[in-house]
Design a protein around this motif. Structure first.
Motif, PDB file in Angstrom:
ATOM      1  N   ALA A 199      48.860  25.795  50.790  1.00 44.44           N
ATOM      2  CA  ALA A 199      49.293  25.558  49.412  1.00 44.44           C
ATOM      3  C   ALA A 199      49.636  26.885  48.765  1.00 44.44           C
ATOM      4  N   ASP A 200      50.721  26.893  48.017  1.00 43.29           N
ATOM      5  CA  ASP A 200      51.042  28.011  47.135  1.00 43.29           C
ATOM      6  C   ASP A 200      50.248  27.780  45.852  1.00 43.29           C
ATOM      7  N   VAL A 201      49.245  28.618  45.596  1.00 47.18           N
ATOM      8  CA  VAL A 201      48.343  28.348  44.478  1.00 47.18           C
ATOM      9  C   VAL A 201      48.993  28.575  43.116  1.00 47.18           C
ATOM     10  N   THR A 202      50.198  29.127  43.094  1.00 47.84           N
ATOM     11  CA  THR A 202      50.922  29.239  41.823  1.00 47.84           C
ATOM     12  C   THR A 202      51.691  27.964  41.498  1.00 47.84           C
ATOM     13  N   ASP A 203      51.661  26.994  42.385  1.00 50.39           N
ATOM     14  CA  ASP A 203      52.375  25.723  42.229  1.00 50.39           C
ATOM     15  C   ASP A 203      51.349  24.623  41.960  1.00 50.39           C
ATOM     16  N   ALA A 204      51.355  24.066  40.770  1.00 48.66           N
ATOM     17  CA  ALA A 204      50.353  23.073  40.375  1.00 48.66           C
ATOM     18  C   ALA A 204      50.380  21.846  41.278  1.00 48.66           C
ATOM     19  N   THR A 205      51.574  21.402  41.668  1.00 44.51           N
ATOM     20  CA  THR A 205      51.678  20.223  42.527  1.00 44.51           C
ATOM     21  C   THR A 205      51.075  20.484  43.894  1.00 44.51           C
ATOM     22  N   ALA A 206      51.350  21.668  44.453  1.00 44.12           N
ATOM     23  CA  ALA A 206      50.795  22.023  45.759  1.00 44.12           C
ATOM     24  C   ALA A 206      49.274  22.117  45.696  1.00 44.12           C
ATOM     25  N   VAL A 207      48.759  22.679  44.620  1.00 39.86           N
ATOM     26  CA  VAL A 207      47.307  22.781  44.454  1.00 39.86           C
ATOM     27  C   VAL A 207      46.674  21.393  44.363  1.00 39.86           C
ATOM     28  N   ASP A 208      47.309  20.512  43.597  1.00 40.82           N
ATOM     29  CA  ASP A 208      46.785  19.154  43.453  1.00 40.82           C
ATOM     30  C   ASP A 208      46.735  18.432  44.800  1.00 40.82           C
ATOM     31  N   VAL A 240      38.480  32.357  44.240  1.00 41.69           N
ATOM     32  CA  VAL A 240      39.857  32.564  43.792  1.00 41.69           C
ATOM     33  C   VAL A 240      40.260  33.987  44.182  1.00 41.69           C
ATOM     34  N   ASN A 241      40.961  34.091  45.297  1.00 43.29           N
ATOM     35  CA  ASN A 241      41.231  35.394  45.904  1.00 43.29           C
ATOM     36  C   ASN A 241      42.704  35.672  46.158  1.00 43.29           C
ATOM     37  N   ALA A 242      43.534  34.640  46.210  1.00 39.27           N
ATOM     38  CA  ALA A 242      44.916  34.811  46.668  1.00 39.27           C
ATOM     39  C   ALA A 242      45.640  35.926  45.928  1.00 39.27           C
ATOM     40  N   ASN A 243      46.222  36.833  46.705  1.00 43.61           N
ATOM     41  CA  ASN A 243      47.028  37.922  46.151  1.00 43.61           C
ATOM     42  C   ASN A 243      48.467  37.425  46.070  1.00 43.61           C
ATOM     43  N   THR A 244      48.810  36.829  44.922  1.00 44.23           N
ATOM     44  CA  THR A 244      50.087  36.128  44.808  1.00 44.23           C
ATOM     45  C   THR A 244      51.290  37.046  44.749  1.00 44.23           C
ATOM     46  N   ALA A 245      51.070  38.312  44.410  1.00 40.92           N
ATOM     47  CA  ALA A 245      52.162  39.292  44.396  1.00 40.92           C
ATOM     48  C   ALA A 245      51.569  40.654  44.713  1.00 40.92           C
ATOM     49  N   PRO A 246      52.193  41.424  45.603  1.00 48.11           N
ATOM     50  CA  PRO A 246      51.657  42.750  45.915  1.00 48.11           C
ATOM     51  C   PRO A 246      51.597  43.612  44.653  1.00 48.11           C
ATOM     52  N   PRO A 247      50.495  44.331  44.435  1.00 45.32           N
ATOM     53  CA  PRO A 247      50.421  45.167  43.239  1.00 45.32           C
ATOM     54  C   PRO A 247      51.353  46.359  43.343  1.00 45.32           C
ATOM     55  N   LEU A 300      58.112  51.465  36.625  1.00 43.07           N
ATOM     56  CA  LEU A 300      57.735  50.078  36.856  1.00 43.07           C
ATOM     57  C   LEU A 300      58.763  49.134  36.252  1.00 43.07           C
ATOM     58  N   SER A 301      59.264  48.212  37.063  1.00 47.89           N
ATOM     59  CA  SER A 301      60.220  47.233  36.542  1.00 47.89           C
ATOM     60  C   SER A 301      59.472  46.073  35.908  1.00 47.89           C
ATOM     61  N   TRP A 302      60.121  45.436  34.927  1.00 52.23           N
ATOM     62  CA  TRP A 302      59.511  44.257  34.318  1.00 52.23           C
ATOM     63  C   TRP A 302      59.310  43.154  35.360  1.00 52.23           C
ATOM     64  N   THR A 303      60.249  43.036  36.292  1.00 53.81           N
ATOM     65  CA  THR A 303      60.164  41.999  37.311  1.00 53.81           C
ATOM     66  C   THR A 303      58.889  42.144  38.131  1.00 53.81           C
ATOM     67  N   ALA A 304      58.587  43.374  38.557  1.00 54.65           N
ATOM     68  CA  ALA A 304      57.384  43.606  39.360  1.00 54.65           C
ATOM     69  C   ALA A 304      56.121  43.401  38.532  1.00 54.65           C
ATOM     70  N   PHE A 305      56.148  43.877  37.287  1.00 51.50           N
ATOM     71  CA  PHE A 305      54.991  43.733  36.406  1.00 51.50           C
ATOM     72  C   PHE A 305      54.725  42.254  36.111  1.00 51.50           C
ATOM     73  N   GLU A 306      55.768  41.531  35.765  1.00 49.18           N
ATOM     74  CA  GLU A 306      55.640  40.114  35.438  1.00 49.18           C
ATOM     75  C   GLU A 306      55.139  39.321  36.645  1.00 49.18           C
ATOM     76  N   ALA A 307      55.669  39.627  37.821  1.00 50.12           N
ATOM     77  CA  ALA A 307      55.269  38.897  39.020  1.00 50.12           C
ATOM     78  C   ALA A 307      53.778  39.070  39.293  1.00 50.12           C
ATOM     79  N   LYS A 308      53.276  40.292  39.109  1.00 47.92           N
ATOM     80  CA  LYS A 308      51.865  40.537  39.370  1.00 47.92           C
ATOM     81  C   LYS A 308      50.978  39.818  38.353  1.00 47.92           C
ATOM     82  N   ALA A 323      48.540  32.431  37.203  1.00 48.35           N
ATOM     83  CA  ALA A 323      48.924  31.086  37.651  1.00 48.35           C
ATOM     84  C   ALA A 323      48.024  30.624  38.790  1.00 48.35           C
ATOM     85  N   GLY A 324      47.753  31.515  39.730  1.00 49.60           N
ATOM     86  CA  GLY A 324      46.897  31.159  40.845  1.00 49.60           C
ATOM     87  C   GLY A 324      45.501  30.776  40.404  1.00 49.60           C
TER      88      GLY A 324
END
Length: 253
Positions: free
Chosen positions: A58-67, A85-92, A100-108, A114-115
């Motif tokens: 399951a992708d823990v950032t996806d509510a349907t997959a978690v359910d 709750v350990n999943a590293n959903t985006a590399p730091p 630092l780009s907003w894209t990388a910051f937002e993803a982290k 979300a996870g």
């Protein structure tokens, strides 16, 4: 036998936690997103050591997959006693603000929350219904210490710790305990590049261990946090940093 779900457990810290808890009598569910072969390796490690384990995609950032994942676990085992709750959903990204780009910051930041949000929301109802449960979030001492390259990671983990404290308050009388295990520098695939350089050597010198942490060090602390006897400590943070906070100085409350 307690049933324990560990998100992001196919490798690194999550895998070490799965092996430790499996050896201590937990029925371990190894969650993974894409690394099915690595997850099955962890399952086999637990089974070879005499424990019980299975994997769950399951992708823990996806509510349907978690359910879907949690529904399947409950259908098979009847309950979930502990969630790590350990999943590293985006590399730091280890970059200063100027680079630092907003894209990388937002993803982290959003990935981290979300996870935690989706898995917590889904398992709280059955835990409340059974009158028992433990939620353990893998935080970081980066939530407390300002340092070079920690902006995105520290912000995400600080938000995670605040989230966990609010969850602890909401379910304090429902038999569900909530703890944050906050490691210092841990050698994992995500941090190997940074810790291989001068920063890793500095952190090793600043530790009572004379080295940076290994995943097994943190897994031992998670196993302690998973003990039902630690329920009175709900809403607190267990820092595991090799003594760095007391030797270097900083917040330890």
């Amino acid at each position: 036998m307690p049933t324990t779900l560990i998100t992001g457990a196919a490798r690194g810290l999550g895998a070490a936690v799965a092996r430790r808890l499996g050896a201590q009598g937990h029925r371990v569910i190894v969650n993974y997103r894409t690394s099915s072969a690595a997850a099955e390796d962890v399952v086999r490690d637990v089974e070879r050591a005499g424990g019980m384990a299975s994997s769950a995609r399951a992708d823990v950032t996806d509510a349907t997959a978690v359910d879907t994942m949690v529904t399947g676990i409950l259908a098979e085992h009847g309950r979930i006693d502990t969630v790590i709750v350990n999943a590293n959903t985006a590399p730091p990204p280890f970059d200063p603000l100027a680079e630092l780009s907003w894209t990388a910051f937002e993803a982290k930041v959003t990935g981290e929350l979300a996870g935690a949000f989706h898995i917590t929301k889904r398992v709280l109802e059955p835990m409340r219904a059974q009158g028992d449960g433990r939620l353990i979030y893998i935080g970081s001492t980066a939530a407390d210490y300002v340092g070079e390259g920690r902006l995105a990671h520290g912000t995400a983990k600080s938000a995670l710790t605040t989230f966990a404290r609010h969850v602890a308050a909401e379910c304090a009388r429902d038999g569900v305990s909530v703890l944050v295990v906050a490691p210092g520098a841990v050698r994992t695939p995500a941090t190997a590049g940074v810790l291989a350089g001068p920063r890793g050597a500095d952190l090793a010198r600043e530790s009572v261990l004379g080295r940076v942490l290994e995943p097994e060090d943190v897994a031992a602390a998670v196993a302690l946090a998973a003990d039902p006897a630690l329920r009175p400590a709900t809403g607190t943070v267990l820092r595991v940093d090799g003594g760095w906070s007391v030797l270097v100085g900083g917040p330890v409350s």
